[in-house]
Design a protein around this motif. Sequence first.
Motif, mmCIF file in Angstrom:
data_model
loop_
_atom_site.group_PDB
_atom_site.id
_atom_site.type_symbol
_atom_site.label_atom_id
_atom_site.label_comp_id
_atom_site.label_asym_id
_atom_site.label_seq_id
_atom_site.Cartn_x
_atom_site.Cartn_y
_atom_site.Cartn_z
ATOM 1 N N GLY A 1 -1.592 -0.527 -5.727
ATOM 2 C CA GLY A 1 -2.488 -1.220 -6.652
ATOM 3 C C GLY A 1 -3.392 -2.245 -6.016
ATOM 4 N N HIS A 2 -3.300 -2.386 -4.709
ATOM 5 C CA HIS A 2 -4.237 -3.296 -4.050
ATOM 6 C C HIS A 2 -5.617 -2.643 -4.030
ATOM 7 N N THR A 3 -6.608 -3.413 -4.357
ATOM 8 C CA THR A 3 -7.946 -2.826 -4.441
ATOM 9 C C THR A 3 -8.907 -3.419 -3.424
ATOM 10 N N HIS A 4 -8.473 -4.390 -2.666
ATOM 11 C CA HIS A 4 -9.409 -5.117 -1.831
ATOM 12 C C HIS A 4 -8.632 -5.730 -0.672
ATOM 13 N N TYR A 5 -9.003 -5.452 0.543
ATOM 14 C CA TYR A 5 -8.265 -5.978 1.681
ATOM 15 C C TYR A 5 -9.223 -6.676 2.626
#
Lengths: 192, 192
Positions: free
Chosen positions: A115-119
């Motif tokens: 569910g991470h959308t941005h790193y």
Amino acid sequence: MKCSVFIATSADGFIAKKDGSVDWLHTAGKPDADLGDDADMGFKPFMASIDCMIMGRKCMEMIHSMQLTEQQWPYGDTRIIVLSNTLTQLPAFPGKVELYSGDIKVLLKNLENQGHTHYVDGGTTIQGFINLELINQMTITRAPILLGEGIALFGKTKKDIRLEKCSAKRFKCSAKSLANDFIQEVFSVNYD
Amino acid sequence: MKCSVFIATSADGFIAKKDGSVDWLHTAGKPDADLGDDADMGFKPFMASIDCMIMGRKCMEMIHSMQLTEQQWPYGDTRIIVLSNTLTQLPAFPGKVELYSGDIKVLLKNLENQGHTHYVDGGTTIQGFINLELINQMTITRAPILLGEGIALFGKTKKDIRLEKCSAKRFKCSAKSLANDFIQEVFSVNYD
């Protein structure tokens, strides 16, 4: 999948001196300039826009050498993943710091599935990510100083890489203060 | 005495590819963007502000390789001095191009005595001028492309060099056109 970079360099493109030091970053320009809401040059709003941070071992070691207290820790509760093929354990760190060795694309796929959308990645690992065509957006804050040599932000690329949606600004200052003379550039990366 | 630089680089700081080519500069970003009065990205107004141009041999050879006609010559009647310790004569050039070998500071003193108040240098010779503390102002136009390697604008310096009065902009485009994605930075150099 979106990977962003938010990093400071000298005007000649170095993120640190040869020995890894970044002291020059804190004395460049006019450190006492009153930038009002821009006092952190966009760091907090940027951190608020991401929920996971990926950094290289050297970057982590540089941060560790600062011996920050938990109060000084700049990344809040953001999940942090340190890439290393040599370390088996991390130095004691406040917050959530994990070690990863292995395929970067597999890591990013797993993060996406969680569910991470941005790193965001910091440090020279950026060069590897660019060559894996994984960096989509870059914010480069250029300090008003020429170092002459050091650790470069960019390195060799497999091909010419096009940048798009470029913008640049200097930080506005209050009526009472001069600008700090830093310049911030933002652009998207197009690997086509 | 005031020496200015007006030069284009890639986003990673190269003024040419390893073989000296600058083709990428003409295809980077959106070459068809309608920039209106900024179509030359400030080149003509800059040239109008100077009355003498100093360039290195390699820069001159690159310009010569373009086989420009007198009509295509971009420098008008501006006096041009080519620095070289190896050449004894220049290739045929339209306009006023002179050869100089010898002490740079003596040259600049002579130019100053002749009433020239503003000089510009192009090409890698800039590095030598910076180390002689002779460049006062720089305008760097960054093309939206990463080359990975090439001929760098900046090189080693004898010390850290402070930049001041920094500004940055992208070129405004007409309502009908996208921006060309070039960024232009201007700053003064402080050798204190």
